[in-house]
Design a protein around this motif. Structure first.
Motif, PDB file in Angstrom:
ATOM      1  N   UNK A 134       0.836  -1.210   0.000  1.00 26.07           N
ATOM      2  CA  UNK A 134       0.000   0.000   0.000  1.00 26.07           C
ATOM      3  C   UNK A 134       0.866   1.254   0.000  1.00 26.07           C
ATOM      4  N   UNK A 135       1.912   1.267   0.807  1.00 26.82           N
ATOM      5  CA  UNK A 135       2.809   2.427   0.863  1.00 26.82           C
ATOM      6  C   UNK A 135       3.463   2.684  -0.487  1.00 26.82           C
ATOM      7  N   UNK A 136       3.889   1.649  -1.155  1.00 30.44           N
ATOM      8  CA  UNK A 136       4.519   1.789  -2.472  1.00 30.44           C
ATOM      9  C   UNK A 136       3.518   2.304  -3.501  1.00 30.44           C
ATOM     10  N   UNK A 137       2.290   1.791  -3.468  1.00 27.15           N
ATOM     11  CA  UNK A 137       1.252   2.240  -4.401  1.00 27.15           C
ATOM     12  C   UNK A 137       0.917   3.715  -4.176  1.00 27.15           C
ATOM     13  N   UNK A 138       0.849   4.123  -2.909  1.00 26.77           N
ATOM     14  CA  UNK A 138       0.587   5.523  -2.591  1.00 26.77           C
ATOM     15  C   UNK A 138       1.691   6.408  -3.153  1.00 26.77           C
ATOM     16  N   UNK A 139       2.946   6.005  -2.985  1.00 22.99           N
ATOM     17  CA  UNK A 139       4.072   6.775  -3.537  1.00 22.99           C
ATOM     18  C   UNK A 139       3.965   6.900  -5.050  1.00 22.99           C
ATOM     19  N   UNK A 140       3.616   5.797  -5.723  1.00 27.63           N
ATOM     20  CA  UNK A 140       3.470   5.806  -7.177  1.00 27.63           C
ATOM     21  C   UNK A 140       2.362   6.768  -7.613  1.00 27.63           C
ATOM     22  N   UNK A 141       1.232   6.706  -6.938  1.00 30.31           N
ATOM     23  CA  UNK A 141       0.086   7.550  -7.294  1.00 30.31           C
ATOM     24  C   UNK A 141       0.416   9.027  -7.087  1.00 30.31           C
ATOM     25  N   UNK A 142       1.019   9.355  -5.949  1.00 32.27           N
ATOM     26  CA  UNK A 142       1.376  10.747  -5.674  1.00 32.27           C
ATOM     27  C   UNK A 142       2.427  11.256  -6.650  1.00 32.27           C
ATOM     28  N   UNK A 143       3.403  10.419  -7.000  1.00 27.15           N
ATOM     29  CA  UNK A 143       4.427  10.809  -7.969  1.00 27.15           C
ATOM     30  C   UNK A 143       3.810  11.060  -9.341  1.00 27.15           C
ATOM     31  N   UNK A 144       2.879  10.206  -9.746  1.00 28.81           N
ATOM     32  CA  UNK A 144       2.204  10.366 -11.038  1.00 28.81           C
ATOM     33  C   UNK A 144       1.385  11.661 -11.064  1.00 28.81           C
ATOM     34  N   UNK A 193       1.911  14.353  -9.254  1.00 24.32           N
ATOM     35  CA  UNK A 193       2.840  15.490  -9.254  1.00 24.32           C
ATOM     36  C   UNK A 193       3.485  15.663 -10.625  1.00 24.32           C
ATOM     37  N   UNK A 194       3.880  14.554 -11.239  1.00 25.54           N
ATOM     38  CA  UNK A 194       4.513  14.586 -12.564  1.00 25.54           C
ATOM     39  C   UNK A 194       3.579  15.205 -13.607  1.00 25.54           C
ATOM     40  N   UNK A 195       2.287  14.952 -13.470  1.00 27.55           N
ATOM     41  CA  UNK A 195       1.299  15.478 -14.421  1.00 27.55           C
ATOM     42  C   UNK A 195       0.655  16.778 -13.948  1.00 27.55           C
ATOM     43  N   UNK A 196       1.197  17.347 -12.873  1.00 30.37           N
ATOM     44  CA  UNK A 196       0.712  18.619 -12.330  1.00 30.37           C
ATOM     45  C   UNK A 196      -0.799  18.586 -12.059  1.00 30.37           C
ATOM     46  N   UNK A 197      -1.275  17.495 -11.476  1.00 28.31           N
ATOM     47  CA  UNK A 197      -2.691  17.347 -11.148  1.00 28.31           C
ATOM     48  C   UNK A 197      -2.974  18.094  -9.843  1.00 28.31           C
ATOM     49  N   UNK A 198      -3.923  18.997  -9.882  1.00 25.42           N
ATOM     50  CA  UNK A 198      -4.245  19.835  -8.728  1.00 25.42           C
ATOM     51  C   UNK A 198      -5.456  19.334  -7.947  1.00 25.42           C
ATOM     52  N   UNK A 199      -6.412  18.743  -8.650  1.00 26.57           N
ATOM     53  CA  UNK A 199      -7.646  18.266  -8.021  1.00 26.57           C
ATOM     54  C   UNK A 199      -7.830  16.787  -8.350  1.00 26.57           C
ATOM     55  N   UNK A 200      -8.133  16.008  -7.340  1.00 25.27           N
ATOM     56  CA  UNK A 200      -8.402  14.576  -7.524  1.00 25.27           C
ATOM     57  C   UNK A 200      -9.864  14.347  -7.171  1.00 25.27           C
ATOM     58  N   UNK A 201     -10.588  13.722  -8.063  1.00 20.74           N
ATOM     59  CA  UNK A 201     -12.001  13.421  -7.824  1.00 20.74           C
ATOM     60  C   UNK A 201     -12.122  11.925  -7.569  1.00 20.74           C
ATOM     61  N   UNK A 202     -12.637  11.569  -6.403  1.00 19.57           N
ATOM     62  CA  UNK A 202     -12.853  10.175  -6.033  1.00 19.57           C
ATOM     63  C   UNK A 202     -14.319   9.834  -6.278  1.00 19.57           C
ATOM     64  N   UNK A 203     -14.555   8.761  -6.997  1.00 21.83           N
ATOM     65  CA  UNK A 203     -15.907   8.332  -7.317  1.00 21.83           C
ATOM     66  C   UNK A 203     -16.241   7.099  -6.502  1.00 21.83           C
ATOM     67  N   UNK A 204     -17.476   7.027  -6.036  1.00 22.46           N
ATOM     68  CA  UNK A 204     -17.952   5.869  -5.277  1.00 22.46           C
ATOM     69  C   UNK A 204     -19.458   5.773  -5.442  1.00 22.46           C
ATOM     70  N   UNK A 205     -20.019   4.684  -5.013  1.00 20.20           N
ATOM     71  CA  UNK A 205     -21.470   4.534  -5.077  1.00 20.20           C
ATOM     72  C   UNK A 205     -22.031   4.442  -3.666  1.00 20.20           C
ATOM     73  N   UNK A 206     -23.257   4.965  -3.504  1.00 19.73           N
ATOM     74  CA  UNK A 206     -23.922   4.858  -2.207  1.00 19.73           C
ATOM     75  C   UNK A 206     -24.542   3.469  -2.091  1.00 19.73           C
ATOM     76  N   UNK A 207     -25.228   3.242  -1.012  1.00 18.24           N
ATOM     77  CA  UNK A 207     -25.800   1.919  -0.749  1.00 18.24           C
ATOM     78  C   UNK A 207     -26.844   1.513  -1.784  1.00 18.24           C
TER      79      UNK A 207
END
Length: 87
Positions: free
Chosen positions: A30-40, A42-56
Motif C-alpha cells: 500500500x505504501x509503495x502504491x501511494x508513492x506511485x500515485x502521488x508521484x504520477x 505530481x509529474x502530471x501537475x494534477x491539482x484536483x483529484x475526484x474520487x468516485x464511489x457509489x452509495x448503498x
C-alpha cells in the motif's frame, strides 16, 4: 487529461470514521502504491483529484480533494461524513 492510473488509489480507508489520534497501518504494498500515485499526480501537475464511489443504492457519488488533501488522506487517513450523502 484523464489519468486512469489515479483510479487505482487504495482509497477505501478514506471512508472511515475520523482518524484523529488513530494510526492507520499500511502494509509495504500500500505504501509503495501511494508513492506511485502521488508521484504520477505530481509529474502530471494534477491539482484536483475526484474520487468516485457509489452509495448503498448504487448511485454514483464523488468527492473532490486538492492534491495536498489527497496526499494527507493517503498517508494519514481522513474522516468522511457519510451522513451528508443521500441514499
Amino acid at each position: 487529461m484523464y489519468n486512469k492510473k489515479l483510479l487505482v488509489a487504495p482509497c477505501t480507508r478514506i471512508y472511515t470514521l475520523p482518524t484523529r489520534g488513530l494510526m492507520i497501518q499500511r502494509n509495504a504494498e500500500e505504501k509503495e502504491k501511494i508513492k506511485e500515485i502521488l508521484a504520477e499526480a505530481e509529474r502530471n501537475n494534477i491539482q484536483i483529484i475526484k474520487l468516485w464511489f457509489v452509495d448503498i443504492l448504487g448511485n454514483l457519488k464523488s468527492l473532490s480533494l486538492s492534491y495536498r488533501e489527497f496526499e494527507y488522506a493517503m498517508n494519514e487517513g481522513m474522516g468522511f461524513d457519510g451522513s451528508s450523502v443521500e441514499g
